[in-house]
Scaffold this active site. Structure first.
Site, PDB file in Angstrom:
ATOM      1  N   CYS A 158      45.074  33.943  39.145  1.00 42.32           N
ATOM      2  CA  CYS A 158      46.275  34.723  38.856  1.00 42.32           C
ATOM      3  C   CYS A 158      46.512  34.620  37.350  1.00 42.32           C
ATOM      4  O   CYS A 158      45.740  33.978  36.645  1.00 42.32           O
ATOM      5  CB  CYS A 158      47.483  34.283  39.683  1.00 42.32           C
ATOM      6  N   CYS A 212      46.324  39.625  38.803  1.00 41.52           N
ATOM      7  CA  CYS A 212      45.925  39.494  37.400  1.00 41.52           C
ATOM      8  C   CYS A 212      45.429  40.817  36.840  1.00 41.52           C
ATOM      9  O   CYS A 212      45.082  40.911  35.668  1.00 41.52           O
ATOM     10  CB  CYS A 212      44.914  38.381  37.194  1.00 41.52           C
ATOM     11  N   CYS A 259      41.264  40.230  35.145  1.00 39.84           N
ATOM     12  CA  CYS A 259      40.279  39.508  35.943  1.00 39.84           C
ATOM     13  C   CYS A 259      38.917  40.185  35.823  1.00 39.84           C
ATOM     14  O   CYS A 259      38.800  41.377  36.086  1.00 39.84           O
ATOM     15  CB  CYS A 259      40.700  39.467  37.410  1.00 39.84           C
TER      16      CYS A 259
END
Length: 135
Positions: A11, A85, A89
């Site tokens: 996250c 995220c 990510c």
């Protein structure tokens, strides 16, 4: 996947959702799964409400610290679970990805974090059932 799969929870701040998910998986899987967590912009400490919510169910995450998501960590993980995220990510070909849409516990009290914790438990249970080889 090897005999011992690795799961990476990601996250943004690596302070709430990913720490609770990692805590649940460590608790439920023991040493059968390598558990990792990281964040695209890690906070300075784990969210106190997340720590308190997990302590209520007997899981201590006080020894965890938010970590920066490293390319090598993601690349060497079998399963990558993202939690809000977004584009931060990285995506690696050949990896199993899951995106868990969960409310961000940042800035919330323990009362608001409990349902998030419980939803994470449900999802970790399901993930673990899929990772365990069938008898």
């Amino acid at each position: 996947m090897s005999d011992k799969p690795s799961v990476l929870f990601v996250c943004v701040h690596n302070a709430g959702r990913s720490q609770m998910a990692a805590g649940w998986l460590r608790h439920l899987a023991g040493d059968a799964v390598e558990v990792r967590s990281a964040g695209s912009a890690p906070a300075g400490a784990v969210n106190p409400a997340a720590v308190e919510a997990m302590a209520e169910v007997g899981i201590d995450i006080t020894d965890q610290t938010p970590k920066l998501l490293e390319y090598e960590t993601a690349e060497s993980s079998d399963v990558i679970v993202t939690m809000g995220c977004g584009d931060a990510c990285p995506v690696f070909p050949g990896k199993r990805y899951e995106d868990w849409k969960l409310e961000d516990p940042a800035g919330k009290g323990v009362e608001a974090v409990r349902p998030i914790r419980d939803e994470i438990r449900t999802r970790v249970d399901q993930l673990l059932a899929e990772l365990r080889p069938t008898a």
